[in-house]
Each structure stands twice: as C-alpha cells, then as structure tokens.
Design an enzyme around this catalytic site. Structure first.
Site, PDB file in Angstrom:
ATOM      1  N   ASP A 278       0.861  -1.190   0.000  1.00  0.00           N
ATOM      2  CA  ASP A 278       0.000   0.000   0.000  1.00  0.00           C
ATOM      3  C   ASP A 278       0.894   1.235   0.000  1.00  0.00           C
ATOM      4  OD1 ASP A 278      -3.110  -0.605   0.898  1.00  0.00           O
ATOM      5  OD2 ASP A 278      -1.728  -2.144   1.598  1.00  0.00           O
TER       6      ASP A 278
ATOM      7  N   ARG B 230       4.076   3.127   3.015  1.00  0.00           N
ATOM      8  CA  ARG B 230       4.838   2.006   3.570  1.00  0.00           C
ATOM      9  C   ARG B 230       6.332   2.185   3.281  1.00  0.00           C
ATOM     10  NH1 ARG B 230       0.445   1.960   5.710  1.00  0.00           N
ATOM     11  NH2 ARG B 230      -1.216   0.493   5.190  1.00  0.00           N
TER      12      ARG B 230
ATOM     13  N   ARG C 218      -7.194  10.552   1.745  1.00  0.00           N
ATOM     14  CA  ARG C 218      -6.766   9.523   0.793  1.00  0.00           C
ATOM     15  C   ARG C 218      -7.523   9.652  -0.526  1.00  0.00           C
ATOM     16  NH1 ARG C 218      -7.826   4.096   3.882  1.00  0.00           N
ATOM     17  NH2 ARG C 218      -6.539   3.209   2.203  1.00  0.00           N
TER      18      ARG C 218
ATOM     19  N   LYS D  27      -9.337   1.354  -5.558  1.00  0.00           N
ATOM     20  CA  LYS D  27     -10.018   0.856  -4.355  1.00  0.00           C
ATOM     21  C   LYS D  27     -10.879   1.976  -3.766  1.00  0.00           C
ATOM     22  CE  LYS D  27      -6.042   1.926  -1.352  1.00  0.00           C
ATOM     23  NZ  LYS D  27      -4.945   1.366  -0.550  1.00  0.00           N
ATOM     24  N   HIS D  28     -11.907   1.634  -2.964  1.00  0.00           N
ATOM     25  CA  HIS D  28     -12.356   0.346  -2.470  1.00  0.00           C
ATOM     26  C   HIS D  28     -13.759   0.121  -3.036  1.00  0.00           C
ATOM     27  CE1 HIS D  28      -9.608   2.172   0.479  1.00  0.00           C
ATOM     28  NE2 HIS D  28      -9.185   0.945   0.759  1.00  0.00           N
TER      29      HIS D  28
ATOM     30  N   HIS E 235     -12.010  -1.392   9.184  1.00  0.00           N
ATOM     31  CA  HIS E 235     -10.999  -2.126   9.949  1.00  0.00           C
ATOM     32  C   HIS E 235     -11.575  -2.610  11.276  1.00  0.00           C
ATOM     33  CE1 HIS E 235      -8.307   0.157   7.233  1.00  0.00           C
ATOM     34  NE2 HIS E 235      -7.482  -0.864   7.398  1.00  0.00           N
TER      35      HIS E 235
ATOM     36  N   ASP F 293      -9.966  -6.514   0.038  1.00  0.00           N
ATOM     37  CA  ASP F 293      -9.275  -5.791   1.085  1.00  0.00           C
ATOM     38  C   ASP F 293      -8.889  -6.828   2.141  1.00  0.00           C
ATOM     39  OD1 ASP F 293      -8.185  -3.720   2.506  1.00  0.00           O
ATOM     40  OD2 ASP F 293     -10.013  -2.528   2.615  1.00  0.00           O
TER      41      ASP F 293
END
Length: 475
Positions: free
Chosen positions: A61, A69, A131, A161-162, A174, A246
């Site tokens: 990601d 990351r 985002r 995404k998503h 999450h 995901d």
C-alpha cells in the site's frame, strides 16, 4: 488454490514457511511497514520472494501521502491525493504516480494497492478522508485515471479501491462493518464513476470494500457479494482484471465469519486474490486451503471459480513481467516529487484572519500538537511539520492527556492536528484554548469539517511534504 492467497508476515526476513509456500505456488506476499527497515533490506526481501516464485505478486500500500509504507520511517515526500485533487493538474498527478512507481520498481514491488478512488462525500469519514482526490465524482475520476496511467507506465500494477466506494461512511471497516444505504442508480451517479474511469484506463486490479450495501445485497458485504463483484463489476462495468479483497483480517470481513469463512465467501463471490492481512501464519493458510478444498468437494464453491481466479492471478504476473521489460529499468536515483512545491501553498484552505495571525505571530508562538490515534490504514508514522522537526519542543494533547498544558499567556498559540472535528477530546481542547487565549490559530492537516469550525487553515494532507509547505507558509 494457493495461487489465490496473498498473506502478510511478521519481520523483515522471509520466513521458512513462506519460502515453502512460495515454492508450492503461493500467489504472492503483501508487504507492510513492519517488513521494511531500509530500501536495501526491502530489495533483498523482494529478491528472495522472486527467487522462490518468479510469478509471485509482491503487493504494497503506497498511496504516496498519509498512507505510506516505503516512507513510513520518515513520512512521504509526496502531497497525497486530496492535495493533488485541489491542485487539479492532471500532468502533476500522472507524474507523481510515476515517481511512486519507480520507487516501487527500485524496491522490487510489482503491485501497488493504490490509488484510492473513493469519493469522500462525508467530512466525518474516519478511514478515507485525505486519501481521496475529493468529494466530486468527476474530479476523482479524472485524477484516478491519471494516477493509474502514471503508475502503470513504470511496469507496476495499479489497484483502484475500495469498490464500489467507501467514501460515504462514518465507520471504519478495519473495526466495524459500515453501511452505505444507496441505490444502484445513486451509486452509478457518484461512487461508480471513478471505477469506470480506472477500468477504462486499463487499471489491472480493483480492490473490494468491506461495506454493506443493503439496497444491492442485504446479506453480504461487498467483498462477499456475488451481485456486487460478478453482476456489477464484471458484467455491468466490464472489468476483466484481477479482483483483490481488502485485508480479510479486518472486522468488516472476518468479524462474524472468521478468516477461513471470509476467504471461502470472498472467493465464491468473485475475488481472485485474497489479501489475508498483516501477520498471517502457516497454520492459517492450512485452514483456508482445507476449507476451500472442502467447499469445492461439497459443491458449495464451483471448481471453475477457483480455476478462473488462479488463471487471472497467473495472467497478471505474466503481464507484469512484460510490462516491466517494456518500461525499462528504474532510474539509478531516488525519484523526487515532480511538482512545484510553491504551487502547493495554493492548495491550503486559509480562512479569514489566518494570514493576519501569521503577521502578528511573526514566527514566535507556542505549538500545541494534537495527537489522536490514527486509523489503521495510516498507522503510526511521522507526519506534518513534526516529521521534519521531530526535536521541536511542543505542548502535546492526546486522548489520555487532554488537559491544557501551561503556556505563555501573551504568546500566540498554534494548534496542529488531524481531523480535529472527529475527535471529541481534540475539539474540546481547541474550544478551551480559544476561550482562555485570544490569539489561537488552528491548523487541521486532515479532512476538516464542512464548517471549518476547528480549522483556520486546512492542508488536506499530513505527509512530510505538506508539513514543509505549512512551515513555509507560517514563515
């Protein structure tokens, strides 16, 4: 069916069990910040993965903003999607994605789980926010298309995404199962628009969302909905690439079914590649493999669905090998953000009175840092001006320590936080500061509330680059 699995793992070296799985045909590996200590170490890791299975998908990601990351230790030197949307220069968006792509090529990654093409239609969205390229579907669509084109020009696969859109939620998948109560016609007019554009741009992968859409499927989240993935994404939108779930360790996916149940249900619905999570184990993969084989034997999962998924994943790996060869070798230096940093100051949302505060403060002010728990997608990374000035003395407000610290009463106060309106402890602290101290400037480096009540200045992103932009504006 190993080719449909994409696990994560703990540590910075490839575990023995994962080596064995890769040699046995495992689909690939998903990397997270915890797997990275340096660019050199990451390249050794990705080389080790490819040595065991040259057809492995190496996914990560790297959105290039708050979610990073590769740059989790320092903060990203890119502006992030919301800032790119406000800048609204398609060439800059395309070049930004290409710079990220070359960084990933140097690291040996083959698939990027980006861009996020959700239309952020709610300012209280706890997981999308900055985002997203914006709240306008057409703007998100054109920048999503440019981002896909820029990234894939480097030989790295993009992932829109998503699906079918996580922007109209006030919950984080999450930790819960959000509900988007919109009709199919409503989705077609807004949420689906950027996905159509991404597919038209040749986006190789689309990622599902763990959200309930009761007007489409009242029983299954999108990741496990045959209607959403097959009827809508495959048939209506005509997407022929790889559908990846995901992460299945998220509550929105496995909260009621467990990891094994979520994997079987996702594969049955139409997922080709199952992103399992961050710290998976050999035993988990054993359980999933056994459950899938049992479902095939019991005819609750068609064997043709599994073979189709395997074929798509292998086809993606072969196509990416050719794409890397066509794109050529990455540059021998770390790619920089290609835009004009001075232009980013134009993307700041500066409310009346903020510039006057800056003049009065003249660089002398008390800094109050508001540190809320970040969402899991962002994680704990350096952010904003604190990424560059980590040693700068500041007063800290957190959920555990929300009482106002002492400060010089005659000195201007600068408050810096993210999504301040969404955190009661943060908004209450700002209100107390304003009631006790007249000269307060509040900077929100997240997605501010529509009324800007807690944002005299909004940056729409907290990457290290946007922290530098804020420091220059303050100066």
């Amino acid at each position: 069916m190993l080719a449909t699995l994409l696990p994560g793992f703990a540590g910075t070296e490839l575990p023995t069990w994962l080596r064995d799985r890769l040699r046995g045909g495992l689909g690939g590996v998903c990397l997270y910040a915890q797997n990275i200590s340096s660019v050199e170490q990451l390249r050794m890791l990705t080389d080790a993965i490819m040595a065991e299975n040259p057809y492995a998908i190496i996914a990560i990601d790297e959105e290039g903003g708050d979610v990073t990351r590769l740059f989790a230790a320092t903060g990203a030197a890119f502006p992030g999607n919301a800032v790119l949307g406000r800048l609204d220069d398609l060439d800059t968006t395309r070049q930004t994605a290409a710079a990220i792509g070359w960084s990933l090529r140097q690291a040996g990654c083959t698939v990027n789980f980006a861009p996020c093409v959700d239309v952020n239609s709610r300012s209280d969205n706890p997981v999308i926010g900055v985002r997203s390229f914006g709240s306008d579907a057409e703007l998100v669509a054109r920048h999503g298309r440019a981002w896909v084109a820029g990234l894939q020009s480097t030989g790295v696969a993009a992932t829109a995404k998503h699906f079918p859109g996580h922007g109209d939620t006030a919950q984080d998948s999450h930790v819960s199962l959000p509900v988007v109560d919109r009709s199919l016609d409503e989705l077609r007019r807004r949420e689906l628009v950027p996905f159509v554009a991404a597919a038209d741009a040749g986006c190789r992968v689309i990622m599902t969302s763990h959200i309930m859409l009761p007007q489409l499927d009242s029983k299954h989240p999108a990741t496990m909905s045959r209607f959403v993935l097959h009827d809508l994404l495959r048939r209506e939108l005509g997407f022929s690439g790889v559908i990846v779930s995901d992460a299945l360790d998220m509550v929105g996916a496995s909260g009621s079914l467990g990891m094994v149940g979520a994997a079987v249900a996702g594969l049955r619905a139409g997922c080709d590649l199952l992103c399992l999570g961050t710290e998976n184990t050999d035993a988990q993969l054993d359980d999933i493999e056994e459950a899938v084989n049992d479902a095939v034997a019991e005819s609750t999962l068609p064997s043709t669905r599994v073979s189709d998924a395997i074929s798509r994943v292998r086809g993606l790996a072969e196509d990416l090998k050719a794409a890397r060869e066509a794109a050529g070798q990455p540059p021998g230096f770390e790619p920089d953000w290609p835009g004009d940093e001075a232009e980013l100051a134009q993307t700041l949302d500066v409310q009346p009175g903020a510039s006057e505060w800056r003049g009065r403060a003249a660089g002398h002010y008390t800094v109050v840092r508001v540190e809320a728990d970040p969402n899991i997608a962002v994680g704990i990374t350096p952010w904003g001006p604190f990424a560059s000035l980590a040693a700068q003395p500041v007063l800290l407000i957190t959920p555990e320590q929300s009482s106002l610290p002492p400060f010089q009463p005659d000195e201007p106060v600068l408050v810096i936080g993210r999504d301040i309106h969404r955190h009661p402890f943060a908004s209450a602290a700002v209100a107390r500061l304003r009631s006790q101290h007249a000269d307060v400037l509040v900077v929100d480096m997240g997605w501010p509330s529509a009324d800007r009540r807690y944002a005299n200045v909004a940056t729409f992103g907290a990457s290290r680059l946007m922290g530098d932009v804020l420091l220059k504006w303050l100066a």
